[in-house]
Design a protein around this motif. Structure first.
Motif, PDB file in Angstrom:
ATOM      1  N   LYS A 117      38.865  44.576  44.572  1.00  0.00           N
ATOM      2  CA  LYS A 117      39.649  45.111  43.453  1.00  0.00           C
ATOM      3  C   LYS A 117      38.867  46.177  42.661  1.00  0.00           C
ATOM      4  CE  LYS A 117      42.729  43.320  40.037  1.00  0.00           C
ATOM      5  NZ  LYS A 117      42.409  42.657  38.810  1.00  0.00           N
ATOM      6  N   SER A 118      37.541  46.012  42.600  1.00  0.00           N
ATOM      7  CA  SER A 118      36.728  46.979  41.854  1.00  0.00           C
ATOM      8  C   SER A 118      36.902  48.393  42.408  1.00  0.00           C
ATOM      9  CB  SER A 118      35.239  46.633  41.930  1.00  0.00           C
ATOM     10  OG  SER A 118      35.016  45.260  41.818  1.00  0.00           O
TER      11      SER A 118
ATOM     12  N   GLN B  85      40.726  52.019  42.523  1.00  0.00           N
ATOM     13  CA  GLN B  85      40.873  52.940  41.391  1.00  0.00           C
ATOM     14  C   GLN B  85      41.545  54.213  41.893  1.00  0.00           C
ATOM     15  OE1 GLN B  85      37.207  53.607  39.145  1.00  0.00           O
ATOM     16  NE2 GLN B  85      36.220  51.916  40.230  1.00  0.00           N
TER      17      GLN B  85
ATOM     18  N   LEU C  12      31.689  42.014  41.488  1.00  0.00           N
ATOM     19  CA  LEU C  12      32.219  43.028  42.404  1.00  0.00           C
ATOM     20  C   LEU C  12      33.173  42.392  43.412  1.00  0.00           C
ATOM     21  CD1 LEU C  12      31.588  46.150  43.015  1.00  0.00           C
ATOM     22  CD2 LEU C  12      30.486  45.235  45.054  1.00  0.00           C
TER      23      LEU C  12
ATOM     24  N   ALA D  27      31.362  52.216  38.845  1.00  0.00           N
ATOM     25  CA  ALA D  27      31.385  50.766  39.125  1.00  0.00           C
ATOM     26  C   ALA D  27      31.842  50.042  37.865  1.00  0.00           C
ATOM     27  CB  ALA D  27      29.998  50.295  39.525  1.00  0.00           C
ATOM     28  N   PRO D  28      32.953  49.290  37.942  1.00  0.00           N
ATOM     29  CA  PRO D  28      33.370  48.550  36.746  1.00  0.00           C
ATOM     30  C   PRO D  28      32.401  47.399  36.469  1.00  0.00           C
ATOM     31  CG  PRO D  28      34.973  48.290  38.546  1.00  0.00           C
ATOM     32  CD  PRO D  28      33.814  49.065  39.083  1.00  0.00           C
TER      33      PRO D  28
ATOM     34  N   GLU E 143      28.560  44.643  49.055  1.00  0.00           N
ATOM     35  CA  GLU E 143      27.905  44.629  47.740  1.00  0.00           C
ATOM     36  C   GLU E 143      26.467  45.075  47.942  1.00  0.00           C
ATOM     37  OE1 GLU E 143      28.465  41.093  45.487  1.00  0.00           O
ATOM     38  OE2 GLU E 143      27.455  41.954  43.742  1.00  0.00           O
TER      39      GLU E 143
END
Ligand code: AFP
Length: 329
Positions: free
Chosen positions: A134-135, A138, A131, A126-127, A91
Motif C-alpha cells: 500500500k505504501s 501513490q 512498509l 516513503a510514507p 523492504e
C-alpha cells in the motif's frame, strides 16, 4: 559540460535524492557495460523462469534486476523497492526517504536482435509507518524524480526532478555522465505517431477512428501526412518523442479480454508521463491523465497515449465521441 553531480547541485537537489540518483546512474553504467558485452558475456537469450506478469524472463532481465536491487539495498536513502521483475515489494531499510519502482530492462525482447533497450525508474516519497504494498500505491503526481537510461549507440540518461528534463550522455572514455541537453522540450505539434499496428482490429472505436484518420493523410480530416515509427521498446519510442516530438500510444485492446492494457503504471507509464509533462507534452489513458490515477496494484497496467500536446489533445477528442451507434466499430 556539466557532470551529473554538478548539474544536481546547480539544481539545488538535496543530498538524499542526489545520493539516490547517483546510485541509479552508477548502476546504469554497469548495466550498459553488461548490455554492450552481449553474446561475449553469455548474457543473451531467455531463462526458464516467468515473471509475475507471466512473461518469460530474458537472462538480462534477471541480471539487471539483481544489479539494481543490490545497489538500492545498499543505499541508505531507500526504504523499499518494487520491480517489474519481482512478485512482491522488497523492504530495504527502516529509515530511507524513498521508494523506488523500476523496469530494469524495458524492451527486453529487443536484446536478442541487438536493438534498443533501457532502464526506467520512478522515485516516490516513503510514507511513515510500516512498509507494505500500500505504501507504493501513490499517484504519479507524487513522484519526486523519474527517468530512463537508453542503451543505444550511446548510453543516455533522461532525468526529471520536477524542474524540466535534463539529458546526460555517458562518456565512454571517462565513464561519466555529462549534460548534453539542459531542457528537453516536446514540440506541441507533430506528424509522427507510434503504435503497434498489428493490433488494429483489437482497439476500441476511438483509437480505430483516430488512426484511420491519420492514415488518410492529406485527403483525410487531418489534412496532412503522418509518418509512423515503432521500436517495441517504450524507452526508445519515448526518447524519440522527447527528442523530436510525436505521439506514442499503447491503447486498450481486446486481444485478451483479461489483459486489456500492456504497459505497467508504476514502472513505465508514470515515470514516462512525468518526463513527458515536464518537457511540455501530455500523457493520458484516453480518459484521464496518467499521473492522476490512484493505483490499486503495484503491477497494474494502463492504456497510454503520450507526446506532443496538440496531437494528444486531437486523439483525446476521439475519446469524447459516442460510438455506440456505429455497428462496425
Ligand atoms: P518487453 O520489455 O517485454 O520487451 O516489453 C516492452 C514493452 O512493455 C514496451 O516497452 C513496448 O512499447 C511494448 O512492450 C512493445 O509491445 P509489442 O510487443 O506489442 O510491440
Amino acid at each position: 559540460m556539466q557532470t551529473l553531480a554538478q548539474n544536481l547541485s546547480s539544481q539545488g537537489i538535496e543530498a538524499p535524492l542526489s545520493q539516490l540518483i547517483h546510485t541509479l546512474a552508477d548502476t546504469s553504467k554497469a548495466i550498459s557495460h553488461a548490455v554492450r558485452h552481449g553474446a561475449l558475456a553469455g548474457v543473451l537469450g531467455a531463462t526458464e523462469q516467468e515473471n509475475v506478469q507471466g512473461e518469460t524472463q530474458k537472462k538480462l532481465d534477471v541480471i539487471t534486476n539483481d544489479m539494481l536491487k543490490d545497489a538500492l539495498k545498499a543505499d541508505s536513502t531507500v526504504r523499499g523497492l518494487a520491480s517489474e521483475e519481482e512478485d512482491y515489494i522488497v523492504e530495504v531499510g527502516q529509515s530511507g526517504d524513498f521508494l523506488v519502482c523500476f523496469d530494469p530492462l524495458d524492451g527486453s525482447s529487443n536484446i536478442d536482435i541487438n536493438s534498443l533497450v533501457g532502464t526506467i525508474f520512478s522515485v516516490l516519497p516513503a510514507p511513515s509507518g510500516e512498509l507494505s504494498e500500500k505504501s507504493f500505491l501513490q499517484a504519479g503526481r507524487n513522484q519526486v524524480a523519474a527517468g530512463y537510461v537508453l542503451y543505444g549507440p550511446s548510453t543516455m540518461l533522461a532525468l526529471t526532478t520536477g524542474k524540466g528534463v535534463q539529458l546526460f550522455t555517458l562518456n565512454p572514455d571517462t565513464n561519466e555522465y555529462l549534460l548534453t541537453c539542459e531542457a528537453m522540450s516536446i514540440s506541441k505539434d507533430t506528424s509522427e505517431f507510434a503504435i503497434n499496428m498489428s493490433n488494429q482490429r483489437f482497439w476500441e472505436a476511438p483509437m480505430q477512428t483516430y488512426i484511420s484518420d491519420l492514415l488518410l493523410g492529406k485527403i483525410g480530416p487531418r489534412e496532412k501526412s503522418f509518418n509512423m515509427r515503432w521500436i517495441a521498446a517504450m524507452v526508445g519510442d519515448v526518447h524519440r518523442v522527447l527528442s523530436r516530438g510525436g505521439l506514442f500510444t499503447y491503447p486498450t485492446d481486446n486481444k485478451n479480454p483479461e489483459k486489456p492494457y500492456k504497459l505497467r503504471l508504476m514502472y513505465e507509464a508514470n515515470p514516462m508521463s512525468f518526463l513527458v509533462e515536464q518537457a511540455g507534452g501530455k500523457a493520458s489513458t484516453g480518459y484521464e491523465a496518467i499521473m492522476d490515477i490512484a493505483p490499486t496494484d503495484i503491477h497494474q497496467r494502463v492504456a497510454v497515449i503520450l507526446g506532443s500536446a496538440n496531437e494528444v489533445d486531437a486523439c483525446l477528442e476521439y475519446h469524447r465521441v459516442d460510438y455506440s451507434e456505429e455497428p462496425n466499430l
